[in-house]
Scaffold this active site. Structure first.
Site, PDB file in Angstrom:
ATOM      1  N   GLY A 204       0.815  -1.202   0.000  1.00  7.51           N
ATOM      2  CA  GLY A 204       0.000   0.000   0.000  1.00  7.51           C
ATOM      3  C   GLY A 204       0.851   1.255   0.000  1.00  7.51           C
ATOM      4  O   GLY A 204       2.046   1.196   0.248  1.00  7.51           O
ATOM      5  N   PRO A 206       2.618   4.857   0.962  1.00 12.31           N
ATOM      6  CA  PRO A 206       3.328   5.225   2.189  1.00 12.31           C
ATOM      7  C   PRO A 206       2.378   5.848   3.210  1.00 12.31           C
ATOM      8  O   PRO A 206       1.437   6.534   2.837  1.00 12.31           O
ATOM      9  CB  PRO A 206       4.351   6.266   1.725  1.00 12.31           C
ATOM     10  CG  PRO A 206       4.428   6.150   0.258  1.00 12.31           C
ATOM     11  CD  PRO A 206       3.151   5.542  -0.223  1.00 12.31           C
ATOM     12  N   LYS A 210       1.258   0.381   7.393  1.00 12.97           N
ATOM     13  CA  LYS A 210       1.733  -0.997   7.202  1.00 12.97           C
ATOM     14  C   LYS A 210       2.634  -1.436   8.353  1.00 12.97           C
ATOM     15  O   LYS A 210       2.447  -2.511   8.925  1.00 12.97           O
ATOM     16  CB  LYS A 210       2.471  -1.119   5.862  1.00 12.97           C
ATOM     17  CG  LYS A 210       1.597  -0.795   4.662  1.00 12.97           C
ATOM     18  CD  LYS A 210       2.343  -0.941   3.366  1.00 12.97           C
ATOM     19  CE  LYS A 210       3.445   0.062   3.181  1.00 12.97           C
ATOM     20  NZ  LYS A 210       2.991   1.464   3.126  1.00 12.97           N
ATOM     21  N   GLU A 427      -3.289  31.993 -10.130  1.00 21.57           N
ATOM     22  CA  GLU A 427      -4.075  31.188  -9.190  1.00 21.57           C
ATOM     23  C   GLU A 427      -5.564  31.499  -9.331  1.00 21.57           C
ATOM     24  O   GLU A 427      -6.405  30.602  -9.236  1.00 21.57           O
ATOM     25  CB  GLU A 427      -3.625  31.419  -7.746  1.00 21.57           C
ATOM     26  CG  GLU A 427      -2.187  30.963  -7.446  1.00 21.57           C
ATOM     27  CD  GLU A 427      -1.934  29.493  -7.729  1.00 21.57           C
ATOM     28  OE1 GLU A 427      -2.897  28.690  -7.684  1.00 21.57           O
ATOM     29  OE2 GLU A 427      -0.772  29.141  -8.029  1.00 21.57           O
ATOM     30  N   HIS A 430      -6.872  29.365 -12.158  1.00 23.34           N
ATOM     31  CA  HIS A 430      -7.168  27.995 -11.730  1.00 23.34           C
ATOM     32  C   HIS A 430      -8.503  27.940 -10.988  1.00 23.34           C
ATOM     33  O   HIS A 430      -9.369  27.114 -11.286  1.00 23.34           O
ATOM     34  CB  HIS A 430      -6.103  27.497 -10.738  1.00 23.34           C
ATOM     35  CG  HIS A 430      -4.798  27.090 -11.354  1.00 23.34           C
ATOM     36  ND1 HIS A 430      -4.712  26.167 -12.365  1.00 23.34           N
ATOM     37  CD2 HIS A 430      -3.514  27.431 -11.053  1.00 23.34           C
ATOM     38  CE1 HIS A 430      -3.425  25.985 -12.677  1.00 23.34           C
ATOM     39  NE2 HIS A 430      -2.675  26.749 -11.894  1.00 23.34           N
TER      40      HIS A 430
HETATM   41  P1  ADP Z   1       3.670   2.821   6.397  1.00 21.77           P
HETATM   42  O1  ADP Z   1       4.524   1.782   7.024  1.00 21.77           O
HETATM   43  O2  ADP Z   1       2.481   2.283   5.675  1.00 21.77           O
HETATM   44  O3  ADP Z   1       4.427   3.792   5.554  1.00 21.77           O
HETATM   45  P2  ADP Z   1       3.423   3.631   9.089  1.00 21.77           P
HETATM   46  O4  ADP Z   1       2.862   2.441   9.737  1.00 21.77           O
HETATM   47  O5  ADP Z   1       4.895   3.824   9.241  1.00 21.77           O
HETATM   48  O6  ADP Z   1       3.054   3.689   7.566  1.00 21.77           O
HETATM   49  O7  ADP Z   1       2.648   4.903   9.603  1.00 21.77           O
HETATM   50  C1  ADP Z   1       3.291   6.035  10.123  1.00 21.77           C
HETATM   51  C2  ADP Z   1       2.480   6.632  11.227  1.00 21.77           C
HETATM   52  O8  ADP Z   1       1.244   7.131  10.737  1.00 21.77           O
HETATM   53  C3  ADP Z   1       2.093   5.639  12.286  1.00 21.77           C
HETATM   54  O9  ADP Z   1       3.071   5.541  13.264  1.00 21.77           O
HETATM   55  C4  ADP Z   1       0.810   6.193  12.829  1.00 21.77           C
HETATM   56  O10 ADP Z   1       1.052   7.176  13.795  1.00 21.77           O
HETATM   57  C5  ADP Z   1       0.193   6.854  11.634  1.00 21.77           C
HETATM   58  N1  ADP Z   1      -0.766   5.961  10.971  1.00 21.77           N
HETATM   59  C6  ADP Z   1      -0.668   5.507   9.711  1.00 21.77           C
HETATM   60  N2  ADP Z   1      -1.719   4.740   9.386  1.00 21.77           N
HETATM   61  C7  ADP Z   1      -2.495   4.696  10.480  1.00 21.77           C
HETATM   62  C8  ADP Z   1      -3.738   4.050  10.791  1.00 21.77           C
HETATM   63  N3  ADP Z   1      -4.379   3.296   9.883  1.00 21.77           N
HETATM   64  N4  ADP Z   1      -4.246   4.203  12.027  1.00 21.77           N
HETATM   65  C9  ADP Z   1      -3.618   4.973  12.934  1.00 21.77           C
HETATM   66  N5  ADP Z   1      -2.460   5.589  12.716  1.00 21.77           N
HETATM   67  C10 ADP Z   1      -1.890   5.478  11.506  1.00 21.77           C
HETATM   68 ZN    ZN Z   2      -0.609  26.713 -11.653  1.00 20.93          ZN
END
Ligand code: ADP
Ligand code: ZN
Ligand code: MG
Length: 609
Positions: A204, A206, A210, A427, A430
């Site tokens: 998924g 960033p 995950k 702007e 747009h």
């Molecule tokens: P990924 O690994 O998908 O890039 P992360 O797990 O590292 O994302 O998420 C970074 C931060 O964003 C987490 O530590 C949390 O604080 C927040 N976060 C991301 N997704 C969620 C979610 N579904 N629920 C709650 N917090 C989330």
């Molecule tokens: Zn523009």
């Protein structure tokens, strides 16, 4: 051990030290013995001279006695003769009797020399070591040491994260339930002979949680969590990555049941270079091969579950996705409105909310935001509240926080008036096109305050609802909005500027996708002309298929141009018809730097042509 530039400075200092040592050793071990040989006399000669009163001064060392003669006493640097020392207890008596000045010599020199004799043979070794180090840049014997040292640091962690801490991923949680059951009571599964997936890959964009989900899986099951991040391996010494993977699995097997998590697996799991291609990455391949070997090397019922995470599944080596490896993929998508509400609730738990703070409304206006973005917004809003010296976070704080997260931090950087005027029309263009077209997302706010990310201004559109499907008409409208800025400049100043480069890129990209991916061209038909690589989450535009003929490619280029030109015409028509409205919006922007969506709607209504 980090490879900073200071390392090299240190190395040259060592070189100087080595050189000094060598010179010293040379003098001590080669020149001195030579000199000593030349001035050596026999012990009997020495005794004779002593008795004859010919000797001036004597210096008694542990292995040799050095002396000067009276005949040479008048010389500035009298030649020093020497004699091998014999264990002669009467020597002191004899010296006293002869009336010479005499002194002893500390024995340190001999011991020192002996020590250096030990070091000397090591020097060539050290040199070879250094050159090997240089050759491999970041390889060499230390790499092995590092792999070993790090093994102490790999230990399972009890994460304590629960599914309660992750929002908007209910479906994913359901999929992970089975894994959790297995980790809790592996016997139940093995007794039935049930085979569970060995590896689970979370896929998924960033910031969708995950990493958090993997931790929560371990937390829910109450098992240790071993993790490595693929990016740790980048720029590491050859062999270390593989060694760490080996160590990781060794430790994990001892602590089973447990989870081994490999984050950002695309950093090591990219497709291996095919035979004959240049620029292979040995380190990555070794690490990947080790990982594959480890995954094959244990039975599914050993109680180790491997989880991986990536936002670029398309670049992964196919070998990783084969049965018995990461044979189950779970998609982690951007949260829906309901999911965003849940995530906001989770992250506002420790925050005192003001009475007007409306999380439902926040969730509504943040489609496309990831969990990490939302966490970021809550944090920014809390910081803003602290700065206001308020003890609760208001909706105003959230609004500002959203803008900051979307557009980068606002920075006051004075613009020259004529630039500001241009940006205001750009702007405004747009925003007005977006306002006038029926299907585009409503304008939330327009600003000509330059952002930290380098934009001179921005038009913020907030979709009313999550959109998964867009029609051709909607895409064309979007393209017209993208070109609205440039068109406004053309209408007012009669010339384009560099400010529209990014808009053109986006519009061209969209047009190209409409034709080559969505089959929205009459002459080219419902055919996919894009490479199979797909768009990827990062939105990089892939190339055309290789087998496409030059004629087709020319046709695609022409169609793309026509689409973009059509959008430009459309925007031009709209803005010339509503030039009064454009003037007024630009005027307000120049005065106040910001204008709200409602205000633009009002102006467009009033100045209706
Ligand atoms: P990924 O690994 O998908 O890039 P992360 O797990 O590292 O994302 O998420 C970074 C931060 O964003 C987490 O530590 C949390 O604080 C927040 N976060 C991301 N997704 C969620 C979610 N579904 N629920 C709650 N917090 C989330
Ligand atoms: Zn523009
Ligand atoms: Mg992550």
């Amino acid at each position: 051990m980090n490879m900073n530039p200071g390392k090299h400075v240190k190395f040259s200092i060592w070189y100087i030290v080595l050189a000094v040592l060598l010179v010293w050793l040379f003098q001590d071990l080669v020149m001195k013995p030579l000199a000593i040989q030349q001035t050596e006399v026999t012990y009997s000669q020495f005794l004779d001279d002593l008795n004859a009163g010919k000797i001036d001064t004597v210096s008694v060392g542990t292995t040799r006695i050095f002396f000067t003669t009276k005949a040479n006493a008048s010389k500035k640097t009298p030649p020093v003769y020497n004699v091998v020392s014999i264990n002669d207890p009467t020597l002191v008596d004899k010296l006293t009797k002869a009336g010479v000045t005499f002194a002893g010599q500390p024995p340190s020199n001999g011991a020192m020399t002996a020590l250096l004799w030990w070091i000397l043979p090591l020097l060539p070794l050290a040199l070879i070591w250094y050159f090997v180090y240089r050759r491999m840049k970041q390889g060499g014997p230390q790499s092995m040491l590092l792999g070993k040292n790090k093994s102490h640091e790999i230990s399972g962690e009890m994460t304590g994260v629960k599914f309660d801490d992750v929002g908007g991923v209910d479906e994913v949680e359901v999929e992970l339930k089975e894994i959790i059951e297995f980790l809790k009571t592996p016997e139940r599964f093995t007794r039935m002979g049930a085979k569970l997936p060995k590896g689970v890959l979370l896929v998924g964009p960033p910031g969708t949680g995950k990493t958090l989900l993997a931790k929560a899986t371990a937390g829910e099951a109450g098992v240790p969590f071993f993790s490595l991040s693929g990016s740790d391996f980048v720029e590491m010494f050859v062999g270390v990555g593989a060694a760490r993977v080996r160590d990781l699995f060794e430790q994990a097997k001892k602590k089973a049941p447990c989870i081994v998590f490999i984050d950002e697996i695309d950093a090591i799991g990219q497709a291996r270079a095919t035979v004959g291609s240049v620029g292979t990455n040995d380190e990555r391949e070794q690490t990947l091969n080790q990982l594959l070997a480890e995954m094959d090397g244990f039975e599914p019922n050993q109680g180790v579950v491997i989880m991986g995470a990536t936002n670029r599944p398309e670049v992964l080596d196919k070998a990783l996705l084969r049965p018995g490896r990461f044979d189950r993929q779970i998609q982690v998508t951007l949260p829906t409105e309901q999911g965003r509400k849940q995530i906001l609730l989770i992250h506002t738990r420790p925050v005192t909310l003001g009475e007007d703070a409306n999380l439902d409304r926040l969730a509504q206006i943040t489609p496309g935001f990831s969990g990490a973005d939302l966490a970021n917004i809550v944090n920014e809003a809390a910081l803003l509240a602290v700065r206001r010296k308020s003890d609760s976070v208001s909706m105003g704080d959230f609004d500002l926080a959203i803008e900051r997260v979307v557009a980068g931090l606002q920075r006051k950087m004075p613009l020259r008036d004529e630039v500001k005027r241009r940006v205001a029309y750009h702007e405004g263009g747009h925003a007005l096109v977006a306002q006038l077209l029926p299907h585009t997302d409503p304008v939330h706010k327009v600003s000509i305050i330059p952002t930290a990310k380098g934009a001179l201004g921005y038009t913020l559109q907030m979709p009313e609802e999550d959109q998964y499907l867009l029609g051709e008409e909607e895409l064309k409208e979007r393209m017209a909005v993208m070109l609205g800025g440039r068109v406004a400049e053309l209408v007012i100043f009669n010339e384009p500027s560099t400010g529209a480069a990014n808009d053109l890129e986006r519009a061209t990209d969209l047009a190209r996708r409409m034709i080559t991916e969505f089959g929205m061209s009459k002459s080219l038909g419902p055919v996919r002309y894009l490479n199979d690589a797909g768009m990827g989450y990062l939105g990089s535009s892939p190339g055309l298929r290789q087998e496409i003929s030059p004629e087709t490619a020319t046709l695609i280029d022409r169609e793309v141009k026509e689409l973009v030109e059509g959008a430009q015409k459309w925007a031009t028509q709209l803005l010339t018809d509503h030039s009064d409205a454009l003037e007024q919006v630009a005027q307000i922007l120049q005065e106040k730097e910001v204008i709200s969506g409602e205000e633009i709607a009002r102006i467009a209504q009033e100045k209706k042509a």
